[in-house]
Design a protein around this motif. Structure first.
Motif, PDB file in Angstrom:
ATOM      1  N   GLY A  26       0.932  -1.348   0.057  1.00  8.61           N
ATOM      2  CA  GLY A  26      -0.254  -0.133   0.390  1.00  8.61           C
ATOM      3  C   GLY A  26       0.713   0.861   0.089  1.00  8.61           C
ATOM      4  N   GLU A  27       1.855   1.528   0.535  1.00  4.19           N
ATOM      5  CA  GLU A  27       2.609   2.346   0.986  1.00  4.19           C
ATOM      6  C   GLU A  27       3.605   2.940  -0.390  1.00  4.19           C
ATOM      7  N   LYS A  28       4.434   1.613  -1.589  1.00  5.67           N
ATOM      8  CA  LYS A  28       4.716   1.808  -2.812  1.00  5.67           C
ATOM      9  C   LYS A  28       3.699   2.005  -3.241  1.00  5.67           C
ATOM     10  N   GLU A  29       2.772   1.810  -2.871  1.00  7.81           N
ATOM     11  CA  GLU A  29       1.082   2.370  -4.532  1.00  7.81           C
ATOM     12  C   GLU A  29       1.274   3.748  -4.109  1.00  7.81           C
ATOM     13  N   VAL A  30       0.877   3.936  -3.184  1.00  7.89           N
ATOM     14  CA  VAL A  30       0.080   5.522  -2.841  1.00  7.89           C
ATOM     15  C   VAL A  30       1.929   6.702  -2.977  1.00  7.89           C
ATOM     16  N   ARG A  31       3.174   5.458  -2.890  1.00  4.57           N
ATOM     17  CA  ARG A  31       4.113   6.990  -2.786  1.00  4.57           C
ATOM     18  C   ARG A  31       4.155   6.831  -5.146  1.00  4.57           C
ATOM     19  N   ARG A  32       3.787   5.623  -5.205  1.00  4.82           N
ATOM     20  CA  ARG A  32       4.109   5.862  -6.953  1.00  4.82           C
ATOM     21  C   ARG A  32       3.323   6.602  -7.643  1.00  4.82           C
ATOM     22  N   ILE A  33       1.323   6.550  -6.902  1.00 11.70           N
ATOM     23  CA  ILE A  33       0.921   7.547  -7.549  1.00 11.70           C
ATOM     24  C   ILE A  33       1.099   9.195  -7.145  1.00 11.70           C
ATOM     25  N   ALA A  34       1.106   9.078  -5.938  1.00 10.37           N
ATOM     26  CA  ALA A  34       1.967  10.376  -5.518  1.00 10.37           C
ATOM     27  C   ALA A  34       2.829  11.092  -6.360  1.00 10.37           C
ATOM     28  N   GLU A  35       4.120  10.435  -6.544  1.00  6.48           N
ATOM     29  CA  GLU A  35       4.933  10.875  -7.319  1.00  6.48           C
ATOM     30  C   GLU A  35       4.475  11.340  -9.161  1.00  6.48           C
ATOM     31  N   THR A  36       3.498  10.350  -9.437  1.00  6.16           N
ATOM     32  CA  THR A  36       2.645  10.680 -10.771  1.00  6.16           C
ATOM     33  C   THR A  36       2.001  12.294 -10.441  1.00  6.16           C
ATOM     34  N   GLU A  56      -4.927   8.811   7.058  1.00 10.71           N
ATOM     35  CA  GLU A  56      -3.870   9.846   7.976  1.00 10.71           C
ATOM     36  C   GLU A  56      -2.608   9.180   7.144  1.00 10.71           C
ATOM     37  N   GLN A  57      -1.650   7.664   6.694  1.00  8.66           N
ATOM     38  CA  GLN A  57      -0.950   7.789   6.252  1.00  8.66           C
ATOM     39  C   GLN A  57      -0.603   8.106   4.411  1.00  8.66           C
ATOM     40  N   THR A  58      -1.795   7.883   4.487  1.00  9.96           N
ATOM     41  CA  THR A  58      -1.568   7.890   2.561  1.00  9.96           C
ATOM     42  C   THR A  58      -1.951   9.309   2.387  1.00  9.96           C
ATOM     43  N   ALA A  59      -2.675  10.470   3.754  1.00  5.78           N
ATOM     44  CA  ALA A  59      -2.545  11.769   2.930  1.00  5.78           C
ATOM     45  C   ALA A  59      -1.514  12.021   3.103  1.00  5.78           C
ATOM     46  N   ARG A  60      -0.317  11.814   4.284  1.00  4.89           N
ATOM     47  CA  ARG A  60       0.644  12.197   4.259  1.00  4.89           C
ATOM     48  C   ARG A  60       2.002  11.130   3.508  1.00  4.89           C
ATOM     49  N   ILE A  61       1.517  10.686   2.587  1.00  2.00           N
ATOM     50  CA  ILE A  61       2.975  10.669   1.575  1.00  2.00           C
ATOM     51  C   ILE A  61       2.060  11.231   1.191  1.00  2.00           C
ATOM     52  N   MET A  62       0.950  11.589   0.135  1.00  2.00           N
ATOM     53  CA  MET A  62       0.967  12.048  -0.934  1.00  2.00           C
ATOM     54  C   MET A  62       1.412  13.635  -0.684  1.00  2.00           C
ATOM     55  N   SER A  63       1.090  14.362   1.171  1.00  3.82           N
ATOM     56  CA  SER A  63       1.490  15.815   1.028  1.00  3.82           C
ATOM     57  C   SER A  63       3.239  15.604   0.851  1.00  3.82           C
ATOM     58  N   GLY A  64       3.926  15.005   0.902  1.00  2.00           N
ATOM     59  CA  GLY A  64       5.122  14.806   1.455  1.00  2.00           C
ATOM     60  C   GLY A  64       6.135  14.982  -0.635  1.00  2.00           C
ATOM     61  N   THR A  65       4.789  15.056  -1.348  1.00  2.00           N
ATOM     62  CA  THR A  65       5.337  15.086  -3.011  1.00  2.00           C
ATOM     63  C   THR A  65       4.171  16.069  -3.197  1.00  2.00           C
ATOM     64  N   LEU A  66       3.006  16.428  -3.121  1.00  2.00           N
ATOM     65  CA  LEU A  66       2.686  17.323  -3.728  1.00  2.00           C
ATOM     66  C   LEU A  66       2.640  18.387  -2.852  1.00  2.00           C
ATOM     67  N   ASN A  67       3.480  19.045  -1.448  1.00  2.00           N
ATOM     68  CA  ASN A  67       2.976  20.008  -0.721  1.00  2.00           C
ATOM     69  C   ASN A  67       2.283  21.268  -0.911  1.00  2.00           C
ATOM     70  N   PRO A  68       1.145  20.726  -0.658  1.00  2.00           N
ATOM     71  CA  PRO A  68       0.110  21.129  -0.483  1.00  2.00           C
ATOM     72  C   PRO A  68      -0.125  22.996   0.364  1.00  2.00           C
ATOM     73  N   ALA A  69      -0.292  23.768   0.223  1.00  2.00           N
ATOM     74  CA  ALA A  69       0.272  25.027   0.698  1.00  2.00           C
ATOM     75  C   ALA A  69      -0.773  25.069   2.136  1.00  2.00           C
ATOM     76  N   ILE A  70      -1.575  25.026   2.281  1.00  2.00           N
ATOM     77  CA  ILE A  70      -2.543  24.247   3.235  1.00  2.00           C
ATOM     78  C   ILE A  70      -1.758  22.402   3.991  1.00  2.00           C
ATOM     79  N   SER A  71      -1.354  22.416   5.020  1.00  2.00           N
ATOM     80  CA  SER A  71      -0.984  21.456   5.959  1.00  2.00           C
ATOM     81  C   SER A  71      -2.287  20.646   6.315  1.00  2.00           C
ATOM     82  N   ILE A  72      -2.341  18.653   5.736  1.00  2.00           N
ATOM     83  CA  ILE A  72      -2.847  17.997   6.283  1.00  2.00           C
ATOM     84  C   ILE A  72      -3.675  17.778   7.953  1.00  2.00           C
TER      85      ILE A  72
END
Length: 150
Positions: A26-36, A56-72
């Motif tokens: 799950g972590e690997k797939e979320v990282r791949r989608i976030a990077e894409t 929350e873990q999924t959101a943190r992975i997405m946030s780490g790549t997508l750098n939202p202006a507002i924190s999760i």
């Protein structure tokens, strides 16, 4: 206006992990989608999640790549069986926000927005995938990023 709906990544079985953390797959797939999504420069302003560990873990992975202006942050009403109708009006204030949650909630919210009937499924979610909904005159599915094409 756009929103991004994400079903959390694949998680460990409840009998092995009562919190149902993301599995290594799950972590690997979320990282791949976030990077894409990052490669496409998806403009995420903020990320809201259900508060459950896997979301929350999924959101943190997405946030780490997508750098939202507002924190999760955790948001009430994004649980698996919560009322999707309550989110319909809230979305007007959430342009370019990502919601990370669970089925059947995410599937029902997408259906309610696109065809007005939360029980008439419009798309099949995958763990860790992103569905972009856009509102012009009405809501429609603009694009998806999924871990698998099966």
């Amino acid at each position: 206006m756009q929103i991004y709906l994400v079903q959390h990544g694949k998680s460990r079985p409840k009998d092995q992990d009562p919190d149902q953390s993301l599995s290594p797959e799950g972590e690997k797939e979320v990282r791949r989608i976030a990077e894409t999504a990052g490669d496409y420069r998806v403009p995420v302003q903020g990320i809201l999640h259900s508060g459950k560990k896997r979301a929350e873990q999924t959101a943190r992975i997405m946030s780490g790549t997508l750098n939202p202006a507002i924190s999760i942050e955790a948001a009430q009403g994004l649980g698996p069986l919560d009322d999707v109708q309550a989110w319909k009006d809230k979305l007007e204030e959430l342009n370019h926000f990502m919601l990370v949650g669970h089925l059947p909630f995410m599937q029902r919210l997408a259906s309610l927005l696109v065809n007005g009937d939360q029980d008439n499924q419009v798309i099949k979610f995958q763990n860790g995938g992103i569905i972009c909904l856009e509102k012009e005159q009405g809501w429609h599915i603009k694009w998806t990023l999924m871990p698998s094409i099966d």
